[in-house]
Design a protein around this motif. Sequence first.
Motif: not given
Length: 280
Positions: A4-32
Amino acid sequence: AKQEGRNRLSYFTASLQEQAQVRRLLANDLRQAVAKKQLHLHYQPIVDLNTGELLKAEVLVRWLHPSQGWISPADFIHVAEETGVVVEIGNWVFSTAIAQLKAWKQRGLAPIQLSINTSPKQYYEAECDVNQWLTELSEAGLSSADVVMEITEGLLMENSPVVNEKLLAFSKAGVEVALDDFGTGYSSLAYLQKFDIEYLKIDRMFIHNLEQDGDDLIVCKAIVVMAHKLGIHVIAEGIETEHQANLLREAGCDFAQGYWFARPLPHDEFELMLSDSSVC
Ligand code: C2E
Ligand code: CA
Ligand code: CA
Ligand code: CA
């Protein structure tokens, strides 16, 4: 448990990466987003709590992203702040709100004061020229009494000469300032005397449990008493029930905003509401 712990960890990591990716995407799109006309304004009524009269409206920005759909300012303003795009967005919001107000006035709709959100970041940037805003206002044939500028507590704590100069420019021009999200930030009260502030907006955090939590009511009452002694009006945000409205009216609060009165409305719907109120 280990699994369970490992699952939670990987989920957490993925969601952080996802968050960073969404942020980059938004930042780029937001400029326009401004150039591509993807930003839109909604208007939320602010009423006189004693008469129910519609006197003001808060201007709230929304982003219609081509693939993500509607994005709330809660999800993109912080990205705009980090990337500096918030200055351009803020200038667009101001100009668009002014143009809208001018159009409503010309069509003889009931007079309304527009309350415009600003981010602290705007006041540090040279491109954010308060005098330019004041010029736009008078060029549109509007007066300083037609807008309120919403700022947050943190801005007043900075004690930065550049910021103070801009706030002084509002004061000199007779433009009213509202202190947004009051009570959530630094809560040093010294600046209430130091700066020229017309309104305190009690954050909805204090309103949410008003019916259940006696302490919140005590806080609201204390804010009203203090503000009034300083010659400041109080606006309560996030009122969702009639009971909350009644409690705040009894507490002496001046203005109210929240779903109980009206949600933030697209300009067509807000216009209808304005035309109704000019009939009576
Ligand atoms: P805020 O300035 O505190 O604006 C009030 C927020 O509360 C709005 O969220 C509004 O839709 C929501 N609200 C109003 N009544 C109720 C209610 O009865 N219940 C609940 N639960 N919520 C209510 P919104 O439109 O999502 O905006 C979020 C934040 O984004 C704003 O919070 C403000 O800080 C920021 N923002 C919005 N427009 C602008 C803008 O043009 N410039 C800048 N810098 N920030 C903006
Ligand atoms: Ca606000
Ligand atoms: Ca607020
Ligand atoms: Ca004043």
